[in-house]
Design a protein around this motif. Structure first.
Motif, PDB file in Angstrom:
ATOM      1  N   PRO A  70       0.730  -1.115   0.237  1.00 12.29           N
ATOM      2  CA  PRO A  70       0.423  -0.461  -0.292  1.00 12.29           C
ATOM      3  C   PRO A  70       0.760   0.916  -0.486  1.00 12.29           C
ATOM      4  O   PRO A  70       0.653   2.392  -0.129  1.00 12.29           O
ATOM      5  N   ILE A  71       2.337   1.185   0.752  1.00 10.32           N
ATOM      6  CA  ILE A  71       2.951   2.264   0.661  1.00 10.32           C
ATOM      7  C   ILE A  71       3.713   2.548  -0.807  1.00 10.32           C
ATOM      8  O   ILE A  71       3.714   3.739  -1.719  1.00 10.32           O
ATOM      9  N   GLN A  72       3.482   2.034  -1.555  1.00  4.48           N
ATOM     10  CA  GLN A  72       3.760   1.696  -2.444  1.00  4.48           C
ATOM     11  C   GLN A  72       2.886   2.458  -4.023  1.00  4.48           C
ATOM     12  O   GLN A  72       3.429   2.977  -4.515  1.00  4.48           O
ATOM     13  N   LYS A  73       2.240   2.267  -3.557  1.00  2.00           N
ATOM     14  CA  LYS A  73       0.744   2.223  -4.303  1.00  2.00           C
ATOM     15  C   LYS A  73       0.310   3.907  -3.959  1.00  2.00           C
ATOM     16  O   LYS A  73       0.234   4.528  -4.839  1.00  2.00           O
ATOM     17  N   ALA A  74       0.809   4.087  -3.178  1.00  2.00           N
ATOM     18  CA  ALA A  74       0.798   5.433  -2.355  1.00  2.00           C
ATOM     19  C   ALA A  74       2.388   6.090  -3.190  1.00  2.00           C
ATOM     20  O   ALA A  74       1.316   7.614  -3.545  1.00  2.00           O
ATOM     21  N   ALA A  75       2.921   5.697  -3.229  1.00  2.00           N
ATOM     22  CA  ALA A  75       4.221   6.807  -3.931  1.00  2.00           C
ATOM     23  C   ALA A  75       4.116   6.890  -5.351  1.00  2.00           C
ATOM     24  O   ALA A  75       3.940   7.601  -5.956  1.00  2.00           O
ATOM     25  N   ILE A  76       2.919   5.395  -5.948  1.00  2.00           N
ATOM     26  CA  ILE A  76       2.765   6.085  -7.893  1.00  2.00           C
ATOM     27  C   ILE A  76       2.065   6.911  -7.652  1.00  2.00           C
ATOM     28  O   ILE A  76       2.228   7.606  -8.715  1.00  2.00           O
ATOM     29  N   ALA A  77       0.761   7.002  -6.823  1.00  2.00           N
ATOM     30  CA  ALA A  77       0.238   8.011  -6.691  1.00  2.00           C
ATOM     31  C   ALA A  77       0.141   9.331  -7.131  1.00  2.00           C
ATOM     32  O   ALA A  77       0.184  10.543  -7.239  1.00  2.00           O
ATOM     33  N   ALA A  78       1.543   9.698  -5.930  1.00  2.00           N
ATOM     34  CA  ALA A  78       2.255  10.803  -5.380  1.00  2.00           C
ATOM     35  C   ALA A  78       3.031  11.369  -6.835  1.00  2.00           C
ATOM     36  O   ALA A  78       2.600  12.459  -7.669  1.00  2.00           O
ATOM     37  N   LEU A  79       3.461  10.369  -7.337  1.00  2.00           N
ATOM     38  CA  LEU A  79       4.544  10.690  -8.889  1.00  2.00           C
ATOM     39  C   LEU A  79       4.215  10.619  -9.927  1.00  2.00           C
ATOM     40  O   LEU A  79       4.440  11.818 -10.902  1.00  2.00           O
ATOM     41  N   THR A  80       2.352  10.454 -10.118  1.00  2.00           N
ATOM     42  CA  THR A  80       2.476  10.537 -11.666  1.00  2.00           C
ATOM     43  C   THR A  80       0.562  11.280 -11.069  1.00  2.00           C
ATOM     44  O   THR A  80       0.443  11.252 -12.100  1.00  2.00           O
ATOM     45  N   GLY A  81       0.584  11.850  -9.775  1.00  2.00           N
ATOM     46  CA  GLY A  81      -0.554  13.087 -10.504  1.00  2.00           C
ATOM     47  C   GLY A  81       0.023  14.376  -9.941  1.00  2.00           C
ATOM     48  O   GLY A  81       1.258  14.915 -10.563  1.00  2.00           O
ATOM     49  N   PRO A  82      -1.164  14.931  -9.650  1.00  2.00           N
ATOM     50  CA  PRO A  82      -1.027  16.424  -9.495  1.00  2.00           C
ATOM     51  C   PRO A  82       0.601  17.037  -8.837  1.00  2.00           C
ATOM     52  O   PRO A  82       0.606  16.724  -7.788  1.00  2.00           O
ATOM     53  N   LEU A  83       0.966  18.487  -9.224  1.00  2.00           N
ATOM     54  CA  LEU A  83       2.234  18.987  -8.692  1.00  2.00           C
ATOM     55  C   LEU A  83       1.589  19.770  -7.957  1.00  2.00           C
ATOM     56  O   LEU A  83       2.506  21.094  -7.646  1.00  2.00           O
ATOM     57  N   GLU A  84       0.026  20.262  -8.460  1.00  2.00           N
ATOM     58  CA  GLU A  84      -0.152  21.806  -7.882  1.00  2.00           C
ATOM     59  C   GLU A  84       0.025  22.446  -6.270  1.00  2.00           C
ATOM     60  O   GLU A  84       1.010  23.398  -6.012  1.00  2.00           O
ATOM     61  N   SER A  85       0.175  21.487  -5.667  1.00  2.00           N
ATOM     62  CA  SER A  85      -0.487  21.098  -4.406  1.00  2.00           C
ATOM     63  C   SER A  85       1.426  21.232  -4.277  1.00  2.00           C
ATOM     64  O   SER A  85       1.833  22.172  -2.847  1.00  2.00           O
ATOM     65  N   VAL A  86       2.300  21.203  -4.452  1.00  2.00           N
ATOM     66  CA  VAL A  86       3.639  21.104  -4.267  1.00  2.00           C
ATOM     67  C   VAL A  86       4.544  22.568  -4.607  1.00  2.00           C
ATOM     68  O   VAL A  86       4.807  23.249  -3.813  1.00  2.00           O
ATOM     69  N   LYS A  87       4.198  22.962  -5.746  1.00  2.00           N
ATOM     70  CA  LYS A  87       4.664  24.183  -6.395  1.00  2.00           C
ATOM     71  C   LYS A  87       3.885  25.305  -5.113  1.00  2.00           C
ATOM     72  O   LYS A  87       4.084  26.160  -4.337  1.00  2.00           O
TER      73      LYS A  87
END
Length: 385
Positions: free
Chosen positions: A272-289
């Motif tokens: 499940p942590i690996q799946k969360a990592a995939i979501a982070a890497l492939t998802g939107p980055l607006e919140s990061v900016k």
């Protein structure tokens, strides 16, 4: 019972005395502003939490993972291409349980007893701990105000460079807040090639960098993939610190060495942590900016406030930390931190806990909103310290 002499290599946990006194003051009703530990107070994006929750609901994901998911390794490669313009292949990527764990074990995979390694001073403590657990002898190269708290390879003696197995570089830098300047990585690559030194770059804070500067990857430098590896973390960018999601990327032979060591002590990252990592890497980055902008507002509130009450210009160009020289003629950073907490309720980390060249400085963590930071600065002003 006699315990391993290895334990004698490490000092006491740096936050214990401060934390014990903090709890005593809180019991007495004191107002506390804890800016010592770099635990983000922002929220984890919903799409990452959903990916993990969905994975947790699947019974199959509670078994040993035994490997890094191919789709996760590819997600890292795609992210590096998109974010850093660096091309990787899956054999150049592996997961680690946070950069701290990865750095701690990498020294064991690379070093033999008596090897020389180059470490920054000041530096995050695990840089030294990982080297010592591998039996290496650290040579500390200083990060000084004279060189803008950046690595200065020309200052490393040639006889030391010839013996060195690897060099740790950390930019943006915890604790000193410096960022890479144009040409710096090229100098480091040339230095590594000249003396056959592996570069280990800690890239935990590339998404927290201020004043319009770009947070990149060391591996984007020509020749860097031949001489280096890089720790890349999701912890601060996506606020998943407790999940411990980081990666070691770069030279395949180094990745294979650490993977071989890790195979002896664990069965892979929880799926499940690996799946969360995939979501982070492939998802939107607006919140990061957007989060970077909020950290910059905090940096400004702290640095402008400290300057207004007579502190020297603090160093806060990147990371979620600000490195500040102790005001007045004080030199004992631990004593200053205790006095600061007693008189103002503001808790910071003594610079000496990051190495000898950290003495005379303290590290502030940007873990409070701007209004609370301004309150903390006012508490320092009123304390008269």
């Amino acid at each position: 019972m006699k315990f391993s002499k290895r334990l004698d290599l490490f000092g006491d946990e740096i936050f214990s005395d401060l934390n014990n006194r903090r709890m005593e003051l809180e019991k007495q009703g004191a107002k506390i502003y804890n800016m010592s530990i770099g635990t983000p107070d922002f929220h984890t994006p919903d799409h990452i939490k959903k990916a993990m929750a969905d994975a947790i609901a699947d019974d199959e994901n509670w078994k040993y993972s035994l490997r890094d998911l191919p789709e996760l390794l590819q997600a890292v490669c795609d992210y590096y291409s998109k974010r850093f313009d660096v091309e990787l292949t899956p054999d150049m990527v592996m997961t680690v349980y946070g950069s701290q764990e990865g750095m701690g074990h990498l020294g064991m995979a690379l070093c033999d007893e008596g090897d020389t390694v180059l470490l920054p001073d000041p530096c995050y403590p695990v840089f030294a701990a990982g080297s010592l657990m591998g039996g290496a002898v650290p040579y500390y190269y200083p990060l000084t105000a004279e060189h803008d708290f950046l690595p200065y390879v020309k200052g490393i003696p040639e006889e030391v460079a010839k013996k060195a197995k690897y060099m740790v570089v950390s930019l943006p830098s915890n604790p000193v807040g410096s960022i890479a300047t144009p040409g710096l990585y090229e100098e480091i690559v040339a230095f590594a090639k000249k003396y056959d030194i592996l570069i280990i770059h800690d890239n935990a804070y590339s998404d927290i960098i201020f004043d319009g500067n770009y947070g990149g990857s060391f591996l984007a430098t020509p020749g860097a993939k031949e001489v280096g590896v890089e720790f890349f973390s999701l912890s601060k960018s996506f606020n998943v610190t407790g999940a411990r999601i980081s990666f070691l990327v770069g030279r395949p032979d180094v990745i294979a060495a650490l993977r071989k060591l890790r195979s002896q002590i664990d069965f892979g990252m929880f799926l499940p942590i690996q799946k969360a990592a995939i979501a982070a890497l492939t998802g939107p980055l607006e919140s990061v900016k957007e989060q970077c902008k909020m950290y910059e507002e905090r940096r400004d509130a702290l640095c402008n406030g400290l300057r207004s009450i007579g502190w020297e210009l603090p160093n806060g160009k990147g990371t979620m930390f600000v490195w500040a020289k102790i005001p007045g003629k004080r030199t004992d950073s631990m004593a200053f931190c205790m006095e600061l907490m007693e008189k103002s309720g503001v808790i910071v980390t003594p610079g000496a806990s990051f190495g000898p060249h950290g003495e005379g400085y303290v590290r502030f963590a940007l873990v409070l909103p701007p209004d609370k930071i301004r309150e903390a600065v006012e508490a320092i002003r009123c304390s008269g310290i």
